[in-house]
Write an enzyme that holds these catalytic residues in place. Sequence first.
Site, PDB file in Angstrom:
ATOM      1  N   ARG A 454      53.248  15.526  42.881  1.00 47.58           N
ATOM      2  CA  ARG A 454      53.690  14.428  43.737  1.00 47.58           C
ATOM      3  C   ARG A 454      53.909  13.149  42.949  1.00 47.58           C
ATOM      4  O   ARG A 454      54.291  12.130  43.509  1.00 47.58           O
ATOM      5  CB  ARG A 454      52.667  14.165  44.862  1.00 47.58           C
ATOM      6  CG  ARG A 454      52.307  15.346  45.743  1.00 47.58           C
ATOM      7  CD  ARG A 454      53.442  16.249  46.103  1.00 47.58           C
ATOM      8  NE  ARG A 454      54.592  15.627  46.727  1.00 47.58           N
ATOM      9  CZ  ARG A 454      54.964  15.808  47.980  1.00 47.58           C
ATOM     10  NH1 ARG A 454      54.280  16.580  48.768  1.00 47.58           N
ATOM     11  NH2 ARG A 454      56.040  15.241  48.445  1.00 47.58           N
TER      12      ARG A 454
ATOM     13  N   LEU B  37      57.279  13.908  55.924  1.00 53.20           N
ATOM     14  CA  LEU B  37      56.485  14.953  55.270  1.00 53.20           C
ATOM     15  C   LEU B  37      57.420  16.092  54.855  1.00 53.20           C
ATOM     16  O   LEU B  37      58.242  16.541  55.649  1.00 53.20           O
ATOM     17  CB  LEU B  37      55.411  15.506  56.223  1.00 53.20           C
ATOM     18  CG  LEU B  37      54.390  14.491  56.741  1.00 53.20           C
ATOM     19  CD1 LEU B  37      53.401  15.165  57.698  1.00 53.20           C
ATOM     20  CD2 LEU B  37      53.623  13.837  55.599  1.00 53.20           C
ATOM     21  N   ASP B  38      57.311  16.541  53.616  1.00 52.66           N
ATOM     22  CA  ASP B  38      58.179  17.637  53.168  1.00 52.66           C
ATOM     23  C   ASP B  38      57.397  18.947  53.105  1.00 52.66           C
ATOM     24  O   ASP B  38      56.231  19.015  53.508  1.00 52.66           O
ATOM     25  CB  ASP B  38      58.830  17.294  51.820  1.00 52.66           C
ATOM     26  CG  ASP B  38      57.791  17.034  50.738  1.00 52.66           C
ATOM     27  OD1 ASP B  38      56.644  17.483  50.884  1.00 52.66           O
ATOM     28  OD2 ASP B  38      58.134  16.373  49.736  1.00 52.66           O
ATOM     29  N   SER B  39      58.044  19.990  52.559  1.00 49.41           N
ATOM     30  CA  SER B  39      57.408  21.312  52.582  1.00 49.41           C
ATOM     31  C   SER B  39      56.140  21.339  51.724  1.00 49.41           C
ATOM     32  O   SER B  39      55.199  22.071  52.012  1.00 49.41           O
ATOM     33  CB  SER B  39      58.392  22.385  52.116  1.00 49.41           C
ATOM     34  OG  SER B  39      58.872  22.057  50.830  1.00 49.41           O
ATOM     35  N   ASP B  41      54.100  18.832  51.453  1.00 52.86           N
ATOM     36  CA  ASP B  41      53.067  18.207  52.287  1.00 52.86           C
ATOM     37  C   ASP B  41      52.491  19.202  53.291  1.00 52.86           C
ATOM     38  O   ASP B  41      51.320  19.117  53.653  1.00 52.86           O
ATOM     39  CB  ASP B  41      53.651  17.010  53.043  1.00 52.86           C
ATOM     40  CG  ASP B  41      53.912  15.820  52.127  1.00 52.86           C
ATOM     41  OD1 ASP B  41      53.048  15.523  51.284  1.00 52.86           O
ATOM     42  OD2 ASP B  41      54.974  15.193  52.248  1.00 52.86           O
TER      43      ASP B  41
END
Lengths: 498, 88
Positions: A454, B37-39, B41
């Site tokens: 991230r 929110l992405d995959s 997340d």
Amino acid sequence: MKSAEKHFVVIGGGISGITTALLLSRHGLRVTIAEKKRRLGSTLRGFSRQGIHFDTGFHYAGGLSPHGPLTRYFHLLRLEHLPLKDYNSDCFDRVRFLSSGTEIRLPVGREALEDALCSAFPADAAFIRRYLVSLQESFSSSVFLNFSEYARTLIKRKEHALPLASVLAQGTRNIKLRSVLALHSLLYGVSPAEAPFSLHARVDGSYLEGVKTVAGGGRAIIAALEKRLDKAGVETVCGAAVEKLRCSPPRGVTGVLLEDERLLPADGVVFTAHPALLPSLFPEGSVKPAYSRRLAALEDTVSAYTLFCKLPSPPAEIRGSNLFLCPTDDIQKGFLPDAKIEEGPFYVCASQADGEGAAGESALIAFAPADPLSWTDWKNTKTGKRPAGYGRQKTETLGRFRQAVTSCWPDNARAEVLAGGTPLTLRDFLEAPGCGLYGTKHSVHQYNPLPVTRIPNLWLAGQSVVAPGILGAVISGVLACGCILGMEIVRGEVARCM
Amino acid sequence: MTDAEVLERANAALAKEFELEGDRMRPEADLREDLDLDSLDTVDMVVVLEQEFGIKIGKDPAIASIRTLGDIHIYLLQKKQEIEKNAG
């Protein structure tokens, strides 16, 4: 991009970190490896007691046939000159069941293995043939193990995502056969009930051909790699742990701060240590709490008890082969949290420095699965500074372990124990916070971390990302470099190196 | 735990762990469009919910069809029913 000006820091100087550093430097990047321990590759390097060397990181490997996948990666790392030693082609692993006193010998090569298994388990011959086809197919479908165009044509089958135990239970009722086929789950530390068949196939499939070791063992590998690093101009900073990553949004990572307050500026960082150690390095506010929480919550592979012994002469059972001892027919029981050490299974091997100690003496190492929970009372203590209560429990447990190995293999009575380890010993030696023998668990229930993180310009490699063992660790480094330099470029480099 | 408590705790945990303001936590909120929110997340979200409720979700294929916060609520209430049924 003027790549010559870019500086990368690789955190962790094990085989994943070294692979990453060598590949990045080949692409014109300036690379520094930051390693917490005093020297690189401590797991591969092993240790010595009373003049006898014990190999802790490398015992044997598959895929070392002339065109095997590990041979290819050895070429990539310029390790092709390392002299190899064959394991017995008619018996590289022997499996003993205490209940029946039977021994099954596993030969190298798919056809030979099929014949050996079918003659030991004739009623299950049809399943054995089907199973081995499936194993090889799953192994060959990995584009980092199989570089022919064929790999890309293979469809990932749904059943390859099932737990190994389910695949075996659907095929046979014979518990011993299930145990023999699942044996190598000990080499990646995940119970057959949780290990995806595809993971098992990636590890086990490599043992279908080219089962060998490197003369001189892990020490020889690390010595050769140190020379490569030196030649490539990779800088190494050992003996100082990383304290924090320096980040500056939106650019991402800008440097690595060491515990001795040295700052290593970086345009990119590849973290190759245990992923649970990463969250403590994040500067506050650099990632959402959920990401840190997930990394910290990753479950580890099984832990182990270890015995490092000296024998007056090398026993035939571990000369050119390994010994797997099964006190109970179902090896899966050994992975359960409340399993007793007597239930095994045990993995016994010769240390590769065999013959390098005093004349005729031989070194053996025995492993048994262990649950770190029995050692939580001492979790805040460190190797060399543990209280007497710990020592008593260690002596008692390892005494039972030794006795249990001897019950299955009487020759073990001759072995003199020079050192032993508990899950906490492993934790401190391997820098594995959860005491796992092989990093975090690759299981049907858990998402392992990806090479991409991230934080921009921060990547992950290591056995927790791809798979354990030298092969898994090297491929994880290749994968991280693929994310940085372009996957097809890096895969092409691997494809061309043989 | 009542159904309402389940939803409240889920919202609070997700808001804290993904740094989302409370007023964004509406059932119709699309995870991708409204909550950013992405995959990746989603994988982290599984762990947040597992730890909050002491349940196992793992690689449950049902997670793949979750699009909104309301879908998470429905999933959790189904899970609660299953657990209560097994306990009863």
